[in-house]
Design a protein around this motif. Structure first.
Motif, short mmCIF file in Angstrom:
data_model
loop_
_atom_site.label_atom_id
_atom_site.label_comp_id
_atom_site.label_asym_id
_atom_site.label_seq_id
_atom_site.Cartn_x
_atom_site.Cartn_y
_atom_site.Cartn_z
N VAL A 84 0.82 -1.21 0.00
CA VAL A 84 0.00 0.00 0.00
C VAL A 84 0.85 1.27 0.00
O VAL A 84 0.41 2.33 -0.44
N ASN A 85 2.10 1.16 0.46
CA ASN A 85 3.02 2.31 0.48
C ASN A 85 3.95 2.32 -0.72
O ASN A 85 4.94 3.04 -0.72
N ARG A 86 3.66 1.49 -1.71
CA ARG A 86 4.40 1.41 -2.97
C ARG A 86 5.80 0.85 -2.80
O ARG A 86 6.70 1.12 -3.61
N ASN A 87 6.02 0.06 -1.78
CA ASN A 87 7.27 -0.66 -1.62
C ASN A 87 7.17 -1.99 -2.35
O ASN A 87 6.20 -2.75 -2.14
N PRO A 88 8.12 -2.33 -3.22
CA PRO A 88 8.06 -3.60 -3.95
C PRO A 88 7.99 -4.78 -2.99
O PRO A 88 8.64 -4.80 -1.94
N VAL A 89 7.17 -5.79 -3.35
CA VAL A 89 6.98 -6.94 -2.48
C VAL A 89 7.16 -8.24 -3.25
O VAL A 89 6.93 -8.31 -4.46
N SER A 90 7.55 -9.28 -2.51
CA SER A 90 7.58 -10.65 -3.02
C SER A 90 6.47 -11.44 -2.33
O SER A 90 5.93 -11.01 -1.32
N GLY A 91 6.16 -12.61 -2.92
CA GLY A 91 5.15 -13.47 -2.33
C GLY A 91 3.92 -13.54 -3.21
O GLY A 91 3.98 -13.28 -4.42
N PRO A 92 2.77 -13.90 -2.63
CA PRO A 92 1.54 -13.94 -3.41
C PRO A 92 1.28 -12.57 -4.05
O PRO A 92 1.56 -11.53 -3.45
N THR A 93 0.74 -12.56 -5.25
CA THR A 93 0.46 -11.31 -5.93
C THR A 93 -0.39 -10.42 -5.04
O THR A 93 -1.43 -10.86 -4.53
N PRO A 94 0.02 -9.17 -4.80
CA PRO A 94 -0.65 -8.32 -3.80
C PRO A 94 -2.03 -7.81 -4.23
O PRO A 94 -2.74 -7.26 -3.39
N TYR A 95 -2.38 -7.95 -5.49
CA TYR A 95 -3.71 -7.56 -5.98
C TYR A 95 -3.96 -8.34 -7.26
O TYR A 95 -3.04 -8.90 -7.86
N LYS A 96 -5.21 -8.40 -7.64
CA LYS A 96 -5.60 -9.17 -8.82
C LYS A 96 -4.81 -8.71 -10.04
O LYS A 96 -4.83 -7.53 -10.40
N THR A 97 -4.09 -9.64 -10.65
CA THR A 97 -3.28 -9.33 -11.84
C THR A 97 -3.48 -10.43 -12.87
O THR A 97 -3.38 -11.61 -12.55
N THR A 98 -3.75 -10.04 -14.09
CA THR A 98 -3.87 -11.00 -15.19
C THR A 98 -2.84 -10.68 -16.26
O THR A 98 -2.44 -9.52 -16.45
N ALA A 99 -2.41 -11.72 -16.96
CA ALA A 99 -1.46 -11.59 -18.06
C ALA A 99 -2.17 -11.98 -19.35
O ALA A 99 -2.79 -13.05 -19.42
N VAL A 112 -4.33 -15.85 -24.82
CA VAL A 112 -4.51 -16.47 -23.50
C VAL A 112 -4.56 -15.38 -22.45
O VAL A 112 -3.77 -14.43 -22.49
N VAL A 113 -5.49 -15.49 -21.53
CA VAL A 113 -5.52 -14.63 -20.35
C VAL A 113 -5.39 -15.52 -19.13
O VAL A 113 -6.20 -16.45 -18.94
N VAL A 114 -4.38 -15.27 -18.32
CA VAL A 114 -4.07 -16.15 -17.19
C VAL A 114 -3.71 -15.30 -15.98
O VAL A 114 -3.14 -14.21 -16.11
#
Length: 255
Positions: A84-99, A112-114
């Motif tokens: 939430v403070n715009r610090n880069p994070v690792s781990g589970p995706t912090p919000y819904k993201t599709t490719a 493909v949308v995944v």
């Protein structure tokens, strides 16, 4: 020399169309770039993020670009995934993201949308690996380069970003251009536009877009988009080099 390198990089068919289209092509992504042809850059990925939290509790949507380096892995900018403070994070995706992969226009059939489910920050510079929810087969990938970029070297940029910094919106068509390396640091390469215009440049929502060369005919990732001035512009754009991360990337994805 530029024409020869372009012909080698984008292929004869793409080169002919690019010359015919020139800079009058519809503007959808990459400032003053050219529309990509179907299957021209299959490894160029559009990322769509939704419901990103702000410190005040509100939410917003955003987008980035990326490059497919293995059936289940993409490389993008580290700052595309943050708390939430715009610090880069690792781990589970912090919000819904599709490719979105395998198409050059969102209106096209196929592709493909995944979901993107995991993020691994490199920690050395503005680079992250992201894992897809499942492997995507039948779509070409980028090899991760090991060579240090050379000043004067030409690279292709392919991204899904905006075309102007005034009221920018994520692109609906993949676009590309050619840049040249102007300067290097230990972790970054500064690039500037070469073709089709000297102010061809990455723009908003191009963060993480791949810059690549062709080594022995193989598309090879050299850097990803990190930061730059308002677009379009003829000045230096900051890209994050991947050559110093190649071993780490290969280890993470099991290559």
């Amino acid at each position: 020399m530029l024409r020869r390198s372009l012909a080698r990089v984008i292929g004869i068919a793409g080169f002919v169309v690019a010359l015919a289209v020139g800079v009058s092509a519809p503007a959808n992504a990459v400032a003053n770039g050219v529309d990509a042809l179907p299957d021209q850059f299959p490894y160029a990925v559009k990322l769509t993020m939704t419901d990103i939290p702000r410190p005040d509790g509100s939410k917003y949507n955003s987008a980035c670009s990326a490059g497919l380096v293995a059936p289940q892995w993409i490389v993008t900018a580290g700052h595309c995934f943050h708390d939430v403070n715009r610090n880069p994070v690792s781990g589970p995706t912090p919000y819904k993201t599709t490719a979105t992969l395998g198409k050059v226009d969102l209106a096209d059939q196929g592709g493909v949308v995944v979901d993107v489910v995991e993020v691994r920050q490199a920690g050395v510079n503005d680079v992250a690996l992201a894992k897809l929810s499942r492997p995507v087969y039948g779509i070409g990938t980028l090899r991760v380069g090991r060579h240090t970029p050379a000043v004067g070297e030409e690279l292709v940029l392919a991204g899904w970003g905006a075309t102007d910094s005034v009221n920018p919106t994520p692109g609906t068509h993949l676009r590309y251009g050619v840049v040249a390396v102007g300067a290097l640091t230990a972790t970054t390469a500064a690039v500037h536009g070469v073709w089709p215009k000297d102010d061809t440049s990455a723009c908003t929502y191009d963060s993480g877009a791949p810059y690549f060369s062709y080594e022995y005919g193989v598309p090879t990732l050299v850097a990803v988009e990190s930061d730059g001035p308002d677009c379009p512009h003829p000045n230096a754009e900051t890209t994050s080099r991947v050559d110093l991360l190649t071993d780490w990337i290969c280890q993470q994805i099991g290559h």
